[in-house]
Each structure stands twice: as structure tokens, then as C-alpha cells.
Write a protein that holds these residues in place. Structure first.
Motif, PDB file in Angstrom:
ATOM      1  N   LEU A 138       0.852  -1.185   0.000  1.00 38.93           N
ATOM      2  CA  LEU A 138       0.000   0.000   0.000  1.00 38.93           C
ATOM      3  C   LEU A 138       0.887   1.233   0.000  1.00 38.93           C
ATOM      4  CD1 LEU A 138       0.074   1.376   3.091  1.00 38.93           C
ATOM      5  CD2 LEU A 138      -1.369  -0.558   3.626  1.00 38.93           C
ATOM      6  N   ARG A 139       0.276   2.379  -0.164  1.00 36.17           N
ATOM      7  CA  ARG A 139       1.042   3.604  -0.019  1.00 36.17           C
ATOM      8  C   ARG A 139       0.225   4.611   0.774  1.00 36.17           C
ATOM      9  NH1 ARG A 139       1.164   7.072  -5.655  1.00 36.17           N
ATOM     10  NH2 ARG A 139      -1.074   6.977  -6.145  1.00 36.17           N
ATOM     11  N   ILE A 140       0.954   5.528   1.419  1.00 38.54           N
ATOM     12  CA  ILE A 140       0.342   6.555   2.231  1.00 38.54           C
ATOM     13  C   ILE A 140       0.090   7.775   1.354  1.00 38.54           C
ATOM     14  CG2 ILE A 140       0.541   7.933   4.324  1.00 38.54           C
ATOM     15  CD1 ILE A 140       0.498   4.907   4.775  1.00 38.54           C
ATOM     16  N   VAL A 141      -1.134   8.270   1.364  1.00 33.63           N
ATOM     17  CA  VAL A 141      -1.539   9.394   0.538  1.00 33.63           C
ATOM     18  C   VAL A 141      -1.872  10.582   1.431  1.00 33.63           C
ATOM     19  CG1 VAL A 141      -3.165  10.224  -1.204  1.00 33.63           C
ATOM     20  CG2 VAL A 141      -2.441   7.813  -1.222  1.00 33.63           C
TER      21      VAL A 141
ATOM     22  N   LEU B 268      -4.553   0.969  -1.466  1.00 40.27           N
ATOM     23  CA  LEU B 268      -4.109  -0.391  -1.745  1.00 40.27           C
ATOM     24  C   LEU B 268      -3.394  -0.427  -3.094  1.00 40.27           C
ATOM     25  CD1 LEU B 268      -4.058  -3.331  -0.817  1.00 40.27           C
ATOM     26  CD2 LEU B 268      -6.256  -3.646  -1.986  1.00 40.27           C
ATOM     27  N   VAL B 269      -2.160  -0.977  -3.098  1.00 42.75           N
ATOM     28  CA  VAL B 269      -1.342  -1.018  -4.312  1.00 42.75           C
ATOM     29  C   VAL B 269      -1.175  -2.445  -4.812  1.00 42.75           C
ATOM     30  CG1 VAL B 269       0.933  -0.516  -5.285  1.00 42.75           C
ATOM     31  CG2 VAL B 269      -0.120   1.093  -3.666  1.00 42.75           C
ATOM     32  N   ASP B 270      -0.634  -3.342  -3.978  1.00 41.24           N
ATOM     33  CA  ASP B 270      -0.352  -4.714  -4.419  1.00 41.24           C
ATOM     34  C   ASP B 270      -0.423  -5.640  -3.217  1.00 41.24           C
ATOM     35  OD1 ASP B 270       0.465  -7.062  -5.512  1.00 41.24           O
ATOM     36  OD2 ASP B 270       2.444  -6.353  -6.162  1.00 41.24           O
ATOM     37  N   PRO B 271      -1.610  -6.228  -2.932  1.00 37.87           N
ATOM     38  CA  PRO B 271      -1.732  -7.107  -1.771  1.00 37.87           C
ATOM     39  C   PRO B 271      -0.845  -8.337  -1.844  1.00 37.87           C
ATOM     40  CG  PRO B 271      -3.697  -7.236  -3.151  1.00 37.87           C
ATOM     41  CD  PRO B 271      -2.875  -6.099  -3.669  1.00 37.87           C
TER      42      PRO B 271
ATOM     43  N   ARG C 290      -3.922  -9.499   6.924  1.00 37.82           N
ATOM     44  CA  ARG C 290      -5.011  -9.279   7.885  1.00 37.82           C
ATOM     45  C   ARG C 290      -5.276  -7.792   8.070  1.00 37.82           C
ATOM     46  NH1 ARG C 290      -2.441 -13.855  10.576  1.00 37.82           N
ATOM     47  NH2 ARG C 290      -3.845 -15.654  10.457  1.00 37.82           N
ATOM     48  N   VAL C 291      -4.201  -6.987   8.104  1.00 39.25           N
ATOM     49  CA  VAL C 291      -4.367  -5.548   8.238  1.00 39.25           C
ATOM     50  C   VAL C 291      -5.024  -4.971   6.978  1.00 39.25           C
ATOM     51  CG1 VAL C 291      -3.144  -3.351   8.386  1.00 39.25           C
ATOM     52  CG2 VAL C 291      -2.520  -5.210   9.905  1.00 39.25           C
ATOM     53  N   LEU C 292      -4.587  -5.427   5.810  1.00 39.05           N
ATOM     54  CA  LEU C 292      -5.151  -4.925   4.554  1.00 39.05           C
ATOM     55  C   LEU C 292      -6.640  -5.243   4.453  1.00 39.05           C
ATOM     56  CD1 LEU C 292      -2.349  -5.794   1.950  1.00 39.05           C
ATOM     57  CD2 LEU C 292      -2.766  -3.627   3.151  1.00 39.05           C
ATOM     58  N   LYS C 293      -7.051  -6.428   4.882  1.00 39.09           N
ATOM     59  CA  LYS C 293      -8.468  -6.787   4.833  1.00 39.09           C
ATOM     60  C   LYS C 293      -9.279  -5.955   5.825  1.00 39.09           C
ATOM     61  CE  LYS C 293      -7.783 -11.515   3.170  1.00 39.09           C
ATOM     62  NZ  LYS C 293      -7.894 -12.965   3.478  1.00 39.09           N
ATOM     63  N   GLY C 294      -8.660  -5.606   6.948  1.00 35.42           N
ATOM     64  CA  GLY C 294      -9.337  -4.722   7.890  1.00 35.42           C
ATOM     65  C   GLY C 294      -9.508  -3.328   7.333  1.00 35.42           C
ATOM     66  N   LEU C 295      -8.521  -2.871   6.545  1.00 38.00           N
ATOM     67  CA  LEU C 295      -8.577  -1.522   5.959  1.00 38.00           C
ATOM     68  C   LEU C 295      -9.501  -1.468   4.754  1.00 38.00           C
ATOM     69  CD1 LEU C 295      -4.789  -0.533   6.080  1.00 38.00           C
ATOM     70  CD2 LEU C 295      -6.628   0.524   7.402  1.00 38.00           C
ATOM     71  N   PHE C 296      -9.389  -2.468   3.851  1.00 32.65           N
ATOM     72  CA  PHE C 296     -10.038  -2.352   2.543  1.00 32.65           C
ATOM     73  C   PHE C 296     -11.127  -3.385   2.275  1.00 32.65           C
ATOM     74  CE2 PHE C 296      -5.494  -1.099   2.099  1.00 32.65           C
ATOM     75  CZ  PHE C 296      -5.694   0.274   1.951  1.00 32.65           C
ATOM     76  N   GLY C 297     -11.359  -4.319   3.208  1.00 32.47           N
ATOM     77  CA  GLY C 297     -12.352  -5.357   2.987  1.00 32.47           C
ATOM     78  C   GLY C 297     -11.734  -6.631   2.429  1.00 32.47           C
ATOM     79  N   LYS C 298     -12.493  -7.708   2.445  1.00 34.25           N
ATOM     80  CA  LYS C 298     -11.953  -9.021   2.051  1.00 34.25           C
ATOM     81  C   LYS C 298     -11.599  -9.102   0.577  1.00 34.25           C
ATOM     82  CE  LYS C 298     -14.331 -11.676   5.646  1.00 34.25           C
ATOM     83  NZ  LYS C 298     -15.274 -12.799   5.930  1.00 34.25           N
ATOM     84  N   ASP C 299     -12.278  -8.342  -0.274  1.00 34.91           N
ATOM     85  CA  ASP C 299     -12.027  -8.437  -1.709  1.00 34.91           C
ATOM     86  C   ASP C 299     -10.718  -7.776  -2.115  1.00 34.91           C
ATOM     87  OD1 ASP C 299     -14.403  -9.750  -1.931  1.00 34.91           O
ATOM     88  OD2 ASP C 299     -15.544  -7.958  -2.497  1.00 34.91           O
ATOM     89  N   LEU C 300     -10.185  -6.869  -1.308  1.00 37.16           N
ATOM     90  CA  LEU C 300      -8.924  -6.169  -1.565  1.00 37.16           C
ATOM     91  C   LEU C 300      -8.870  -5.563  -2.964  1.00 37.16           C
ATOM     92  CD1 LEU C 300      -6.375  -8.632   0.121  1.00 37.16           C
ATOM     93  CD2 LEU C 300      -7.295  -6.490   1.036  1.00 37.16           C
ATOM     94  N   PRO C 301      -9.792  -4.636  -3.283  1.00 32.44           N
ATOM     95  CA  PRO C 301      -9.770  -4.007  -4.621  1.00 32.44           C
ATOM     96  C   PRO C 301      -8.621  -3.003  -4.729  1.00 32.44           C
ATOM     97  CG  PRO C 301     -11.507  -3.054  -3.255  1.00 32.44           C
ATOM     98  CD  PRO C 301     -10.913  -4.171  -2.459  1.00 32.44           C
TER      99      PRO C 301
ATOM    100  N   SER D 198      10.546  11.821  -3.909  1.00 31.73           N
ATOM    101  CA  SER D 198       9.522  11.336  -2.978  1.00 31.73           C
ATOM    102  C   SER D 198       9.622   9.819  -2.900  1.00 31.73           C
ATOM    103  CB  SER D 198       8.119  11.728  -3.449  1.00 31.73           C
ATOM    104  OG  SER D 198       7.942  13.126  -3.438  1.00 31.73           O
ATOM    105  N   PRO D 199       9.391   9.238  -1.701  1.00 30.54           N
ATOM    106  CA  PRO D 199       9.400   7.774  -1.608  1.00 30.54           C
ATOM    107  C   PRO D 199       8.239   7.193  -2.405  1.00 30.54           C
ATOM    108  CG  PRO D 199       8.627   8.774   0.435  1.00 30.54           C
ATOM    109  CD  PRO D 199       9.146   9.888  -0.406  1.00 30.54           C
ATOM    110  N   THR D 200       8.430   6.021  -2.926  1.00 33.61           N
ATOM    111  CA  THR D 200       7.387   5.401  -3.757  1.00 33.61           C
ATOM    112  C   THR D 200       6.136   5.076  -2.947  1.00 33.61           C
ATOM    113  OG1 THR D 200       8.382   3.230  -3.326  1.00 33.61           O
ATOM    114  CG2 THR D 200       9.070   4.389  -5.321  1.00 33.61           C
ATOM    115  N   TRP D 201       6.300   4.936  -1.655  1.00 36.31           N
ATOM    116  CA  TRP D 201       5.160   4.546  -0.819  1.00 36.31           C
ATOM    117  C   TRP D 201       4.466   5.764  -0.174  1.00 36.31           C
ATOM    118  CZ3 TRP D 201       6.163   6.125   4.157  1.00 36.31           C
ATOM    119  CH2 TRP D 201       7.509   6.316   4.500  1.00 36.31           C
TER     120      TRP D 201
END
Length: 603
Positions: A331-334, A348-351, A360-371, A547-550
Motif C-alpha cells: 500500500l502507499r500513504i496518501v 491499496l497497491v499490491d496485496p 489481515r491488516v489490509l483486509k481490515g482496511l479495505f475489505g476481504k475483496d482487496l480491490p 519522494s518515496p514510492t510509498w
């Protein structure tokens, strides 16, 4: 010793008093089978009745310890209206001028001496004696109630230099008028020679200095009949030679409850000390490194989330894990424009680049489908994210306990914990009873607080699982990493160029790219150690104009904004992983100056 045991018994009784309510409220519905009130009668308040007469008899004496005592017989003749009252209640004060009166009910009867049923409870400094007929029945017309009881500490040394029986023989708190009130105070023959000859009777409202007649006949005093309107009362004062009565000793060690509290407190302190020894000897971590060695790489297989759990910094675990996923590329910080200041979000960039904890953290942030491309704004409450974060922290904690902590025999923990609970609780409870028994506040109150605190201190000392040898080694490795992050830049470079550092993992300190990769990888651990701001400032210098890529800012890359954003990200991510409980539905002498008195009323 009889007085001591009476005081102990009264203390227990007061501490365990049960609140009772026997009054039939005005206007209450009649129980089934009860005759209805006569037509035209309006149900009034249960206090709306009169006393045609009240007569009180006091037998004043002293016990073996010299304490002034009185046996009291009070005869109330009440005139109740139809279908209103079930009886009456007499409130007897439980204290007088800082001393307990220890009221002890002997009997409640009618005018013929036949027993009347009664119940007692304590409330607002009164022993309430309630005599009432059963539910659904009424006491009507002229009803006589004879209360006989015993009280202590009724006479004592006064500021005028003599001992006195200074007592409210009828209270100013009675809401009923009294047609005729009389009082007779008989002095025990043993005390008759100690009478000074001075005596007074006062009548009227609270503070009244109006006198009433109280002639003396031998060792007895009897007031002339007086009519009383609410809130009038009667107080008598009879003088005795100094030293006739033993005044109540309110000092701490004069009370058996003070001794009991002291013994319990000593035991509780000893138990807490024992718990400290257990903590130091039986619950300490296994030995790790004899000295902390600076490290520039985390322990193998240990991510920032696990490091936070091991070091007891669970509040920083999720923010550190989010940054670890950002640096890893999942992921990256915006940085988004806000009304007053920029807001931070995760995109979300590349799960596929996330590890197990990261997913587990990504699913909590973006949901189970991880779009891919979906964003999550930090700072808002999210029950889904909060549940995922809590579950991940619990799972990590269980893993740490299973792999890096050792078991301790249950008895090592339970025995001091239970003993501390019992003795600390006893210190607290004995202190409360001592205060009820009018023992001086010092050291009673401090010991109450100490007993309460020692319960928690003892339990906290013995409730931990110590680290085993492997866990201690990982902990010390992390401390070495914290030391490296906290060093000045020159010291870090020198360490990386040293033979020991070069042997572990060669790092070309002249290569900005290698140094940047190393420093980026340590940013999540800097969050765990609370060093993210300083570490972000160092990274900003290394990025220069890039700038950092993330990280995606709302404008051109700004080193100051970047380092400040790292600190706000930590706080925002922590708050986002906390569930909200805000809900969602929007929506000289005078009347009343003595002891005694108390209260009377109807039920």
C-alpha cells in the motif's frame, strides 16, 4: 468489657444493615380482598396524623467502664385516620458528638405490654425501628406504641467544665403535632451524689432558648406537660461533677477495629513484599545478552507487529504494521488536502506483497475483496478495522506467549494473589467499620486507601509470564536495534563500516540507495520505539527532492511535512483501529443542641 463487645456488635450490625421500605404510599392501589376506603375519604400522606400524647422515661446510669448509658421507654399515642397508615417508625440516632450511641432495641409493645411486630434498618445516621401491620391491613384510630431501647455515650464532659446529659428528648424533625408531651429522667442512685444541681429544659424550634419547667424530685427530673407543633422539640440538660462519665475514646488503637485494621494492613504489606520477591525470583525473564549489542537489522522472522507485542507496546503495533506494508509496497500513504490541515489515507497497491500479518491488516482496511486502488482515510472510526486489529494483536500475543514465554506453577501466582486480596480487602473493610464506629480518621482513612491499593499492587506483581531464553534473546536484539536507531548518524556509519558490522551483512555506506533501503526497512521499528519523527527527518534528508514510492503528497515533496506526517500517521492509525462506543440512534443550650432526638413518622 461489656461496652467493648456491644460496640463491636453494633459495628457489625451497622455495616450489614438492610434497607427496608414498609410505608404504604398515598394513593396506592388497594390489594385484592381489602375493603375500600369509606366514600368521600381522600387518601392523604402517611405523615398526616397526630400524637395525642407522648411520654418518655430515661433511666440514666453508667456501665463498668464509666460510659454513660440510658434505658429509654417512649410511649407514643397516635391518632390515625381511616385506611391510611399501617403503623409508625421511630428513628434513633446512632451517634452523638463523635461517639457511637450503639442503640439496642429491647422491645416494641402496645399499651398493655403485648409485643408489636417490628423491623430495623439503618439510614442517614438513624436506627429506624418500624412497627407495622401486614400489607393490606391498616392501623386506625388511637394506637399506642411503646419503644424500649438502650443507648450508650449519652453523657460526657462539656466545654462549660462539667459533665452533662444534654439530650433531645423529643425531636424537632417530627412532622406531627403533639397534644401533650412529658419526659421523666431518673438518675441511677449511684450517680445521684454527682449531680451538680444545675438542670434546664428547653422547648421550641431548633435553636430556641425558651425554657420549660423541669422540677427535681430526689434523683429524678420531670418536665411539665407541653403541647408541640411541628417542628418544635424538647431538650434537657442535667449537670454532673467533672469526671463522672468516661468520654468516648475515638483514637485509633482504642478501638478493636483499629487493631484489626492494623493487623490486616501489616499482613497486606507483607504479602505485597512477598509478591515482589516472587516477581523478582520466580517470574523474572530468563537471561538474555549480558550486554546490549547495537543491531541494524531486526531479529530473523520478527516483524514490527511482533516486536511491539513482545516489548509491551501494543498501542504502536498496528501503526508500525501499516508502515511496514507501505515500505514493502502493498500500500502507499496518501496525503490529502483537508480543511485545516492535510489528512492521511492508505491506498491499496499490491496485496501480493503483504505477509500473513499484513494481509489481515489490509483486509481490515479495505475489505476481504482487496480491490486495488481503494483508499482508507485515517482518523475515522472503523469497526471492521478495529476488529481486525484487535484480533491480530490477540493472535500475535498468543504466539509470543506460546513460543517465547515459560510457564510458572499456578501456586506461585495464586497463593500471594489470593492472600493479598483477602488481607487488602480486610484492611479496607475493617477501616469502614471503624469509621462507622466513630474512630478518628487518621490513620483509618489512609489505611483504607492502602488496603485498596495493595490489592492491585500484589496482583499486578504476580500476574506475568516471564520470557524464556529465546524470548529474552529476541528482546535484547530489539533493544540493540533501538540503540542503533537512536545513535547519531556518524555513529551509525562507523558501526556499519566496522569489521563486526561488515561481517553480519555488508552495507556500502557510500551507496545512497543501499542506505535508503536499510533506513526505510527500519522505519516501522522506529515507530515501535517511539522514534519515528527523528527517523523520518533522517529519511527526508536522504530522499532529497525525490519522494518515496510509498508516499504520495498533496503537493511537491516537503521534508518537514513528511516527518510531521509520520507522527500524525501513528496517532491516526491508532485511533482508527479503536472501536467507537458513541452509538448511532441520536438521541448556651437550645432545642436540638443535644444528642438523641432522631425522627418519628408514620408508615
Amino acid at each position: 468489657m461489656g461496652g467493648v463487645f456491644r460496640r463491636i456488635g453494633a459495628g457489625i450490625g451497622l455495616g450489614a444493615a438492610i434497607a427496608l421500605s414498609l410505608a404504604l404510599p398515598a394513593g396506592a392501589a388497594e390489594p385484592a380482598g381489602t375493603a375500600a376506603a369509606a366514600p368521600g375519604i381522600v387518601r392523604a400522606d402517611v405523615e398526616d396524623f397526630t400524637f395525642s400524647s407522648v411520654h418518655v422515661d430515661y433511666l440514666l446510669s453508667r456501665d463498668d467502664e464509666g460510659v454513660g448509658t440510658a434505658t429509654v421507654t417512649e410511649t407514643f399515642v397516635a391518632d390515625f385516620p381511616p385506611a391510611q397508615n399501617r403503623g409508625m417508625v421511630r428513628g434513633i440516632p446512632t451517634g452523638y458528638l463523635g461517639a457511637p450511641t450503639n442503640p439496642e432495641v429491647i422491645s416494641v409493645t402496645d399499651e398493655d405490654g403485648d409485643p408489636r411486630p417490628y423491623e430495623t434498618d439503618t439510614e442517614d445516621g438513624l436506627l429506624r425501628v418500624t412497627s407495622a401491620v401486614p400489607e393490606g391491613e391498616y392501623a386506625e384510630g388511637s394506637q399506642t406504641y411503646v419503644f424500649t431501647y438502650r443507648v450508650d455515650n449519652v453523657a460526657r464532659a462539656m466545654d462549660n467544665g462539667v459533665d452533662e446529659f444534654f439530650w433531645d428528648v423529643f425531636t424537632t424533625d417530627a412532622p406531627q403535632p403533639v397534644g401533650s408531651f412529658t419526659a421523666r429522667i431518673e438518675v441511677d442512685p449511684e450517680l445521684a451524689d454527682a449531680l451538680t444541681g444545675d438542670a434546664a429544659c428547653y422547648v421550641g424550634g431548633a435553636g430556641s432558648e425558651d425554657r420549660c419547667d423541669m422540677p427535681r424530685a430526689g434523683a429524678a427530673f420531670e418536665t411539665a406537660p407541653v403541647a408541640l407543633d411541628p417542628p418544635e422539640g424538647v431538650t434537657v440538660a442535667i449537670g454532673f461533677e467533672p469526671g463522672t462519665f468516661t468520654s468516648f475514646d475515638a483514637s485509633f488503637l482504642a478501638s478493636p477495629w483499629g487493631w484489626a485494621q492494623s493487623a490486616a494492613a501489616v499482613g497486606a504489606v507483607g504479602t505485597a513484599a512477598w509478591a515482589g520477591v516472587v516477581r523478582r525470583r520466580r517470574l523474572r525473564d530468563d537471561p538474555g545478552r549480558p550486554t546490549i549489542i547495537a543491531e541494524y537489522e531486526p531479529p530473523a522472522g520478527v516483524d514490527a507487529l511482533t516486536a511491539a507485542g513482545l516489548l509491551g507496546k501494543s498501542g504502536r503495533a498496528i501503526p508500525a504494521e501499516i508502515l511496514e506494508q507501505a515500505v514493502g509496497g502493498s500500500l502507499r500513504i496518501v496525503e490529502e488536502r483537508g480543511l485545516l490541515r492535510p489528512k492521511l489515507a492508505a491506498e491499496l497497491v499490491d496485496p501480493g506483497r503483504a505477509d500473513e500479518n499484513g494481509l489481515r491488516v489490509l483486509k481490515g482496511l479495505f475489505g476481504k475483496d482487496l480491490p486495488i486502488g481503494k483508499t482508507f482515510t485515517f482518523g475515522k472510526s472503523s469497526s471492521r478495522f478495529a476488529r481486525a486489529a484487535q484480533k491480530l494483536i490477540e493472535r500475535t500475543g498468543a504466539q509470543i506467549t506460546r513460543e517465547w514465554k515459560r510457564r510458572v506453577p499456578a501456586g506461585v501466582v495464586l497463593v500471594p494473589a489470593v492472600l493479598g486480596l483477602i488481607l487488602g480487602g480486610a484492611t479496607f473493610a475493617f477501616g469502614i467499620v471503624a469509621m462507622i464506629q466513630f474512630v478518628t480518621w487518621f490513620p483509618t482513612v489512609p489505611l483504607i486507601a492502602l488496603g485498596f491499593a495493595l490489592i492491585f499492587v500484589t496482583i499486578i506483581l504476580v500476574t506475568r509470564r516471564p520470557l524464556n531464553a529465546t524470548g529474552a534473546e529476541v528482546r535484547d536484539h530489539l533493544r540493540g536495534l533501538e540503540e542503533f536507531i537512536g545513535w547519531a548518524e556518524e555513529d551509525r556509519i562507523r558501526m556499519l563500516q566496522s569489521p563486526e558490522g561488515a561481517e553480519r551483512a555488508p552495507v556500502d555506506t557510500t551507496s545512497p540507495q543501499q542506505m535508503l533501503v536499510l533506513y526505510e526497512r527500519l522505519l516501522p521499528f522506529a515507530v515501535v520505539f517511539g522514534q519515528e519523527k527523528d527517523w523520518a527527518e533522517r529519511l527526508a534528508v536522504m530522499y532529497g527532492s525525490d519522494s518515496p514510492t510509498w508516499w504520495a503528497g498533496s503537493g511537491a515533496f516537503n521534508a518537514a511535512a513528511f516527518s510531521s506526517g509520520m507522527g500524525s500517521l501513528t496517532a491516526s492509525a491508532a485511533s482508527s483501529s479503536t472501536a467507537s462506543s458513541s452509538g448511532g440512534s441520536t438521541g448556651g443550650g437550645s432545642v436540638g443542641g443535644g444528642g438523641g432526638g432522631g425522627s418519628v413518622g408514620g408508615v
